[in-house]
Design a protein around this motif. Sequence first.
Motif, PDB file in Angstrom:
ATOM      1  N   PRO A 151       0.853  -1.118  -0.187  1.00 35.87           N
ATOM      2  CA  PRO A 151      -0.058  -0.089  -0.022  1.00 35.87           C
ATOM      3  C   PRO A 151       0.161   1.355  -0.278  1.00 35.87           C
ATOM      4  O   PRO A 151       0.887   2.040   0.719  1.00 35.87           O
ATOM      5  CB  PRO A 151      -0.826  -0.116   1.161  1.00 35.87           C
ATOM      6  N   TYR A 152       1.716   1.187  -0.958  1.00 32.95           N
ATOM      7  CA  TYR A 152       2.025   2.672  -1.149  1.00 32.95           C
ATOM      8  C   TYR A 152       2.287   3.610  -2.007  1.00 32.95           C
ATOM      9  O   TYR A 152       2.272   2.670  -3.466  1.00 32.95           O
ATOM     10  CB  TYR A 152       3.773   2.226  -1.141  1.00 32.95           C
ATOM     11  N   ALA A 153       1.953   4.816  -3.208  1.00 28.08           N
ATOM     12  CA  ALA A 153       1.307   5.619  -4.282  1.00 28.08           C
ATOM     13  C   ALA A 153       1.830   6.770  -4.246  1.00 28.08           C
ATOM     14  O   ALA A 153       3.330   7.528  -3.419  1.00 28.08           O
ATOM     15  CB  ALA A 153       0.270   5.487  -4.081  1.00 28.08           C
ATOM     16  N   TRP A 154       1.699   6.378  -5.317  1.00 29.77           N
ATOM     17  CA  TRP A 154       3.143   8.250  -5.383  1.00 29.77           C
ATOM     18  C   TRP A 154       1.981   9.440  -4.457  1.00 29.77           C
ATOM     19  O   TRP A 154       1.066   9.447  -5.229  1.00 29.77           O
ATOM     20  CB  TRP A 154       3.162   8.511  -7.197  1.00 29.77           C
ATOM     21  N   ASN A 155       2.992  10.298  -4.215  1.00 31.22           N
ATOM     22  CA  ASN A 155       1.995  11.141  -3.248  1.00 31.22           C
ATOM     23  C   ASN A 155       3.067  12.944  -4.024  1.00 31.22           C
ATOM     24  O   ASN A 155       3.502  13.269  -3.310  1.00 31.22           O
ATOM     25  CB  ASN A 155       2.076  10.852  -2.093  1.00 31.22           C
ATOM     26  N   PRO A 156       2.348  13.567  -4.735  1.00 30.32           N
ATOM     27  CA  PRO A 156       2.016  14.630  -4.992  1.00 30.32           C
ATOM     28  C   PRO A 156       2.211  15.843  -3.966  1.00 30.32           C
ATOM     29  O   PRO A 156       3.356  16.882  -3.804  1.00 30.32           O
ATOM     30  CB  PRO A 156       1.844  15.700  -5.851  1.00 30.32           C
ATOM     31  N   LYS A 157       1.422  15.768  -2.618  1.00 31.65           N
ATOM     32  CA  LYS A 157       2.006  16.726  -1.627  1.00 31.65           C
ATOM     33  C   LYS A 157       3.051  16.014  -0.818  1.00 31.65           C
ATOM     34  O   LYS A 157       2.824  17.093   0.124  1.00 31.65           O
ATOM     35  CB  LYS A 157       0.361  16.132  -1.107  1.00 31.65           C
ATOM     36  N   HIS A 158       3.583  15.363  -0.935  1.00 31.12           N
ATOM     37  CA  HIS A 158       5.050  14.794   0.360  1.00 31.12           C
ATOM     38  C   HIS A 158       6.180  15.734  -0.388  1.00 31.12           C
ATOM     39  O   HIS A 158       6.411  15.953  -1.670  1.00 31.12           O
ATOM     40  CB  HIS A 158       4.815  13.868  -0.493  1.00 31.12           C
ATOM     41  N   GLN A 159       6.919  16.563   0.118  1.00 27.24           N
ATOM     42  CA  GLN A 159       7.775  17.386  -0.405  1.00 27.24           C
ATOM     43  C   GLN A 159       9.368  15.996  -0.453  1.00 27.24           C
ATOM     44  O   GLN A 159       9.307  15.562   0.342  1.00 27.24           O
ATOM     45  CB  GLN A 159       8.381  17.917   0.821  1.00 27.24           C
ATOM     46  N   ALA A 160       9.306  16.406  -2.009  1.00 23.58           N
ATOM     47  CA  ALA A 160      10.835  15.982  -2.508  1.00 23.58           C
ATOM     48  C   ALA A 160      11.667  16.313  -1.263  1.00 23.58           C
ATOM     49  O   ALA A 160      12.564  17.236  -2.050  1.00 23.58           O
ATOM     50  CB  ALA A 160      10.990  15.133  -3.108  1.00 23.58           C
ATOM     51  N   ARG A 161      12.703  15.426  -1.140  1.00 16.39           N
ATOM     52  CA  ARG A 161      14.549  15.884  -0.069  1.00 16.39           C
ATOM     53  C   ARG A 161      14.972  14.974   0.000  1.00 16.39           C
ATOM     54  O   ARG A 161      14.300  13.923  -0.138  1.00 16.39           O
ATOM     55  CB  ARG A 161      13.606  16.709   1.295  1.00 16.39           C
ATOM     56  N   VAL A 162      16.556  15.007  -0.080  1.00 13.57           N
ATOM     57  CA  VAL A 162      16.867  14.099   0.456  1.00 13.57           C
ATOM     58  C   VAL A 162      17.817  14.817   1.828  1.00 13.57           C
ATOM     59  O   VAL A 162      18.604  16.078   1.280  1.00 13.57           O
ATOM     60  CB  VAL A 162      18.258  14.394  -0.937  1.00 13.57           C
ATOM     61  N   GLY A 163      17.843  14.083   2.560  1.00 12.21           N
ATOM     62  CA  GLY A 163      18.980  14.408   3.803  1.00 12.21           C
ATOM     63  C   GLY A 163      20.112  13.950   3.692  1.00 12.21           C
ATOM     64  O   GLY A 163      20.739  12.955   3.642  1.00 12.21           O
ATOM     65  N   LEU A 164      20.991  14.532   5.157  1.00  8.91           N
ATOM     66  CA  LEU A 164      22.991  13.719   4.962  1.00  8.91           C
ATOM     67  C   LEU A 164      22.511  13.887   6.496  1.00  8.91           C
ATOM     68  O   LEU A 164      22.890  14.882   6.928  1.00  8.91           O
ATOM     69  CB  LEU A 164      23.004  14.776   4.588  1.00  8.91           C
ATOM     70  N   LEU A 165      22.896  12.946   6.636  1.00 14.19           N
ATOM     71  CA  LEU A 165      22.678  12.973   8.695  1.00 14.19           C
ATOM     72  C   LEU A 165      24.261  12.219   8.547  1.00 14.19           C
ATOM     73  O   LEU A 165      24.669  11.846   7.919  1.00 14.19           O
ATOM     74  CB  LEU A 165      21.964  11.795   8.727  1.00 14.19           C
ATOM     75  N   PRO A 166      24.831  12.801   9.888  1.00 17.65           N
ATOM     76  CA  PRO A 166      26.712  12.414  10.061  1.00 17.65           C
ATOM     77  C   PRO A 166      26.256  11.190  10.337  1.00 17.65           C
ATOM     78  O   PRO A 166      25.091  10.402  11.518  1.00 17.65           O
ATOM     79  CB  PRO A 166      27.018  13.287  11.071  1.00 17.65           C
ATOM     80  N   LYS A 167      27.400   9.943  10.210  1.00 13.99           N
ATOM     81  CA  LYS A 167      27.470   8.871  10.498  1.00 13.99           C
ATOM     82  C   LYS A 167      26.726   8.923  12.123  1.00 13.99           C
ATOM     83  O   LYS A 167      26.014   7.850  13.082  1.00 13.99           O
ATOM     84  CB  LYS A 167      28.598   8.039  10.216  1.00 13.99           C
ATOM     85  N   GLN A 168      27.591   9.866  13.238  1.00 13.17           N
ATOM     86  CA  GLN A 168      27.410   9.433  14.723  1.00 13.17           C
ATOM     87  C   GLN A 168      26.388  10.342  14.808  1.00 13.17           C
ATOM     88  O   GLN A 168      26.425  10.602  16.667  1.00 13.17           O
ATOM     89  CB  GLN A 168      28.936   9.606  14.842  1.00 13.17           C
ATOM     90  N   GLY A 169      25.605  10.732  14.467  1.00 13.01           N
ATOM     91  CA  GLY A 169      24.675  11.943  14.574  1.00 13.01           C
ATOM     92  C   GLY A 169      23.753  11.622  15.055  1.00 13.01           C
ATOM     93  O   GLY A 169      22.702  10.875  14.194  1.00 13.01           O
ATOM     94  N   GLY A 170      22.713  12.645  15.147  1.00 16.69           N
ATOM     95  CA  GLY A 170      21.551  12.697  16.099  1.00 16.69           C
ATOM     96  C   GLY A 170      19.826  13.282  15.032  1.00 16.69           C
ATOM     97  O   GLY A 170      20.946  14.371  13.731  1.00 16.69           O
ATOM     98  N   ALA A 171      19.265  13.327  14.285  1.00 16.62           N
ATOM     99  CA  ALA A 171      18.701  13.376  13.898  1.00 16.62           C
ATOM    100  C   ALA A 171      18.715  15.206  13.684  1.00 16.62           C
ATOM    101  O   ALA A 171      17.874  15.828  12.935  1.00 16.62           O
ATOM    102  CB  ALA A 171      16.871  13.615  14.156  1.00 16.62           C
ATOM    103  N   GLU A 172      18.819  15.451  14.909  1.00 15.42           N
ATOM    104  CA  GLU A 172      18.962  17.582  14.451  1.00 15.42           C
ATOM    105  C   GLU A 172      19.490  17.933  13.986  1.00 15.42           C
ATOM    106  O   GLU A 172      20.015  18.735  13.197  1.00 15.42           O
ATOM    107  CB  GLU A 172      18.209  18.005  16.308  1.00 15.42           C
ATOM    108  N   GLU A 173      20.906  16.994  13.760  1.00 18.21           N
ATOM    109  CA  GLU A 173      21.799  17.467  12.144  1.00 18.21           C
ATOM    110  C   GLU A 173      21.808  17.106  11.027  1.00 18.21           C
ATOM    111  O   GLU A 173      22.780  17.289  10.265  1.00 18.21           O
ATOM    112  CB  GLU A 173      22.739  16.624  12.965  1.00 18.21           C
ATOM    113  N   VAL A 174      20.313  16.622  10.845  1.00 18.31           N
ATOM    114  CA  VAL A 174      20.198  16.241   9.169  1.00 18.31           C
ATOM    115  C   VAL A 174      20.154  17.957   8.578  1.00 18.31           C
ATOM    116  O   VAL A 174      19.759  18.389   9.086  1.00 18.31           O
ATOM    117  CB  VAL A 174      18.926  15.374   8.814  1.00 18.31           C
ATOM    118  N   ARG A 175      21.089  17.479   7.497  1.00 19.82           N
ATOM    119  CA  ARG A 175      20.647  18.937   6.712  1.00 19.82           C
ATOM    120  C   ARG A 175      20.185  18.375   5.045  1.00 19.82           C
ATOM    121  O   ARG A 175      20.498  17.065   4.544  1.00 19.82           O
ATOM    122  CB  ARG A 175      22.126  19.109   5.880  1.00 19.82           C
ATOM    123  N   TRP A 176      18.543  19.359   5.362  1.00 19.24           N
ATOM    124  CA  TRP A 176      17.688  18.425   3.968  1.00 19.24           C
ATOM    125  C   TRP A 176      17.968  18.727   3.069  1.00 19.24           C
ATOM    126  O   TRP A 176      18.457  20.609   2.687  1.00 19.24           O
ATOM    127  CB  TRP A 176      16.610  18.830   4.566  1.00 19.24           C
TER     128      TRP A 176
END
Length: 469
Positions: free
Chosen positions: A256-281
């Motif tokens: 049950p997965y489908a194309w969702n045009p309302k979802h913002q497309a983005r790519v994140g960079l998470l430091p390997k030892q970092g927390g979620a607050e350190e993700v750069r989008w």
Amino acid sequence: MSTVEAFAERGTAWLIRNLQKRVPYNPENPYLAGALAPVNVESTVTDLKVTGKIPKELNGLLARIGPNPLNVANPGAYHWFLGDGMVHGLHLRDGKAQWYRNRWVGVDGVNKALGRPKAPGPRRGAIEVVNTNIIGHAGRLWALVEAGALPVEMDGELNTVKHGLFDSAVRTAFSAHPHRDPQSGCLHAVCYDPLYQNRVQHVVIDAAGQVVRRVNVPVSHGPMIHDCAITQSQVVILDLPVTFSVKSMLQGSGLPYAWNPKHQARVGLLPKQGGAEEVRWFSVDPCYVFHPCNAYDLPDGSAILDVVVHERMFDRSLHGPESQKVTFERWKLDNATRRVQRTVLSEMGQEFPRFDERLTGQPYRYAYSAGIDIDNQLPQPLIRHDLHTGKIDFHHYGPSHATGEVVFVPRSADSAEDDGWLLSYVYDLARARSQVVIVNAGDLGGEPQAVIELGVRVPMGFHGNWIAD
């Protein structure tokens, strides 16, 4: 796993099964025909015809996995991604092809249907399928799937040993595409779970098979994150607009997965030892990526990511992927603008990008992929991208031959990036038979190094790897 989670999984499984029963019967499904049609027996073949010369340096197992349903009550309700898993393996040693085997992955439903005992180990997931990738880790062979069941350990002859998240007691959704850090030997994965649509997890498995890190990263809509990539310092998170869909589930889709045009497309960079607050989008135009090739850091904090890009995905079909347009692209995750700069390297239909994995997370030169034409099942060549010069080369396996995912095996630990062999399972559409073909990576236009006739069909499927002895 808590009692609430277990109840939610059982309830979800019951709901999906009953909604699928409402789908009108239809005997036609392209994912059950032609080169994708399942085989109905487990085989062991030792009398293998070889043309050419198998390199003596190749001692190990070429493993491949894919969907191979035991029984399909209604083809109209079948989704390609949900077929029972079957592992295929060709073992090479001392310049000889010792054997080919295929075995179903021993999940409970398959073992019951085949009259086999239940395999040991914990269970999780609403859907009991393990069919997407097979890797070597912690000295053993593991079949993997995303967002559901735990990995399944297989022995050296492809028999099921146990279920479990490697050697950890943790029972969490994993990924079909963990990536091994060449320095630490750890596996890094970005994992999603339909029960938790507001987060994904960065999960790290150490070289001994233990979970050593789990970090929640907030998301919205429950995105399907099939794969990730790693640089030397960061993990790449592909948060793209294919998300959990109640509408698809109510229509009877087992996935049950489908194309969702309302979802913002983005790519994140998470430091390997970092927390979620350190993700750069980094924002990107709407598209979908099943498989990145490789990624690496740039000095200014940006990163390079090479990917196979689908213009849209799961927009129409309830049976499997539909590709309106496919490109191979280089993405620059620009630290200054926080946007993705896209450069198209090829507009040829292709998938399953691979590279020399000694260079995981580092600058590299060569990317390999398989040409695709899922709709027509036409001949599919091996494609090589020279990322330094832009040149594209091909190896054509024959007028009716289609290659699956290609695996690069270096000649030695310190050989050059293109000094080795490209191994793949190749399907002969005219004869409905399969081969394993070994191509010299430095001579794509030449004759294959060796062709091993398997004497059986290996349906076009998903992923595989070379596991050295």
